[in-house]
Design an enzyme around this catalytic site. Structure first.
Site, PDB file in Angstrom:
ATOM      1  N   PRO A  89       9.360 -11.232   1.847  1.00  0.00           N
ATOM      2  CA  PRO A  89      10.002 -10.612   0.685  1.00  0.00           C
ATOM      3  C   PRO A  89      10.988 -11.536  -0.021  1.00  0.00           C
ATOM      4  O   PRO A  89      11.380 -11.267  -1.157  1.00  0.00           O
ATOM      5  CB  PRO A  89      10.710  -9.385   1.273  1.00  0.00           C
ATOM      6  CG  PRO A  89      10.824  -9.646   2.733  1.00  0.00           C
ATOM      7  CD  PRO A  89       9.661 -10.502   3.095  1.00  0.00           C
ATOM      8  N   GLU A 116      12.142  -8.090  12.219  1.00  0.00           N
ATOM      9  CA  GLU A 116      13.229  -8.298  11.261  1.00  0.00           C
ATOM     10  C   GLU A 116      13.014  -9.523  10.385  1.00  0.00           C
ATOM     11  O   GLU A 116      13.485  -9.591   9.258  1.00  0.00           O
ATOM     12  CB  GLU A 116      14.561  -8.425  12.015  1.00  0.00           C
ATOM     13  CG  GLU A 116      15.784  -8.485  11.125  1.00  0.00           C
ATOM     14  CD  GLU A 116      15.993  -7.216  10.314  1.00  0.00           C
ATOM     15  OE1 GLU A 116      16.647  -7.280   9.269  1.00  0.00           O
ATOM     16  OE2 GLU A 116      15.482  -6.147  10.743  1.00  0.00           O
ATOM     17  N   ARG A 154     -11.691 -14.169  -5.383  1.00  0.00           N
ATOM     18  CA  ARG A 154     -12.501 -13.750  -6.524  1.00  0.00           C
ATOM     19  C   ARG A 154     -12.533 -14.802  -7.626  1.00  0.00           C
ATOM     20  O   ARG A 154     -13.360 -14.729  -8.539  1.00  0.00           O
ATOM     21  CB  ARG A 154     -12.011 -12.412  -7.070  1.00  0.00           C
ATOM     22  CG  ARG A 154     -10.624 -12.447  -7.674  1.00  0.00           C
ATOM     23  CD  ARG A 154     -10.100 -11.049  -7.937  1.00  0.00           C
ATOM     24  NE  ARG A 154     -11.043 -10.214  -8.655  1.00  0.00           N
ATOM     25  CZ  ARG A 154     -11.232 -10.269  -9.973  1.00  0.00           C
ATOM     26  NH1 ARG A 154     -10.537 -11.127 -10.691  1.00  0.00           N
ATOM     27  NH2 ARG A 154     -12.101  -9.483 -10.567  1.00  0.00           N
ATOM     28  N   ASP A 169      -9.980 -11.205 -16.981  1.00  0.00           N
ATOM     29  CA  ASP A 169      -9.141 -10.212 -16.317  1.00  0.00           C
ATOM     30  C   ASP A 169      -7.757 -10.128 -16.942  1.00  0.00           C
ATOM     31  O   ASP A 169      -7.272 -11.084 -17.541  1.00  0.00           O
ATOM     32  CB  ASP A 169      -8.968 -10.560 -14.830  1.00  0.00           C
ATOM     33  CG  ASP A 169     -10.188 -10.199 -14.026  1.00  0.00           C
ATOM     34  OD1 ASP A 169     -10.964  -9.347 -14.471  1.00  0.00           O
ATOM     35  OD2 ASP A 169     -10.362 -10.780 -12.940  1.00  0.00           O
TER      36      ASP A 169
END
Length: 238
Positions: A89, A116, A154, A169
């Site tokens: 994160p 953690e 992809r 896309d």
């Protein structure tokens, strides 16, 4: 492309990696992958991979040794080292541009964390990239890694049936994609725009560009902030 995935839960990848486009891409030899349970590389009696953090605090931290040893055991091409990606994160916010960058590589290694966090020495000495798929917290890095892998695979040659699909896309052009329609031409009183049935390719391309710009302005105006637009496109938006 070779993709290696370090994870404590290899079984999580079976369904996504063996279905749909991912399965087709493997059948077409666009890429191959393996999952590696880094618990098997722990050098302690109970194959422990986490421990309490120095300095105290909540949660457990992944130890460096099992992850370093697992990466060391992977067969690598010395002339072109792999990109070693930490799903975290704290990492760079993932984007289509990053997917296109990674799709040019020959070898990707993903590290999926739990608990953690990671011992900081993993981040400092081992990885080349840290990636976050958004400002939210998941139980582990597996789902995030699947998301990145899917978006990269992809883009590989022979992964999709139509190579133009990936180029058109949303986000590949910097804009959201234009609306799509298919048969029937009329459904419950709603009709397909006449221009799409005209067969006039230049007008269709112009309509699609206009719709992409309008949709982007309505839903993601931030994407237009640094985009160079023609005078005609500026007029469309006005």
């Amino acid at each position: 492309m070779q993709i290696d995935i370090l994870t404590l839960f290899p079984q999580m990848f079976t369904g996504p990696m063996e279905s749909s486009i991912m399965k087709k891409a493997q059948d077409n030899h666009a890429f191959r992958y393996q999952t590696i349970d880094f618990r098997e590389y722990a050098d302690n009696k109970h194959q422990k991979v986490d421990d309490y953090p120095y300095g105290g605090g909540a949660g457990m931290v992944l130890m460096p040794q099992p992850i370093f040893s697992a990466v060391d055991a992977i067969d690598k091409n010395e002339s072109r080292p792999p990109r070693i990606i930490l799903m975290c994160p704290q990492g760079e916010r993932y984007s289509q541009a990053k997917a296109e960058e990674l799709a040019k590589e020959e070898h990707l290694i993903f590290i999926c964390g739990h608990y953690e966090g990671y011992d900081e020495r993993i981040r400092e000495q081992l990885v080349t990239d840290e990636i976050s798929i958004g400002d939210f917290v998941l139980t582990g890095g597996e789902l995030a890694a699947m998301t990145v892998i899917d978006s990269v695979v992809r883009l590989l040659p022979d992964a999709l049936g139509n190579a133009a699909s990936a180029q058109e896309d949303s986000f590949s052009t910097g804009l959201l994609e234009h609306p799509h329609y298919t048969r029937p031409a009329e459904f419950r009183g709603l009709e397909v725009p006449e221009v799409l049935r005209s067969g006039h390719h230049e007008k269709i391309a112009q309509w699609r560009r206009m719709q992409s710009l309008m949709r982007t302005k309505q839903r993601r105006p931030d994407l237009l902030e640094n985009m160079l637009l023609s005078k005609e496109e500026q007029q469309w938006l006005e």
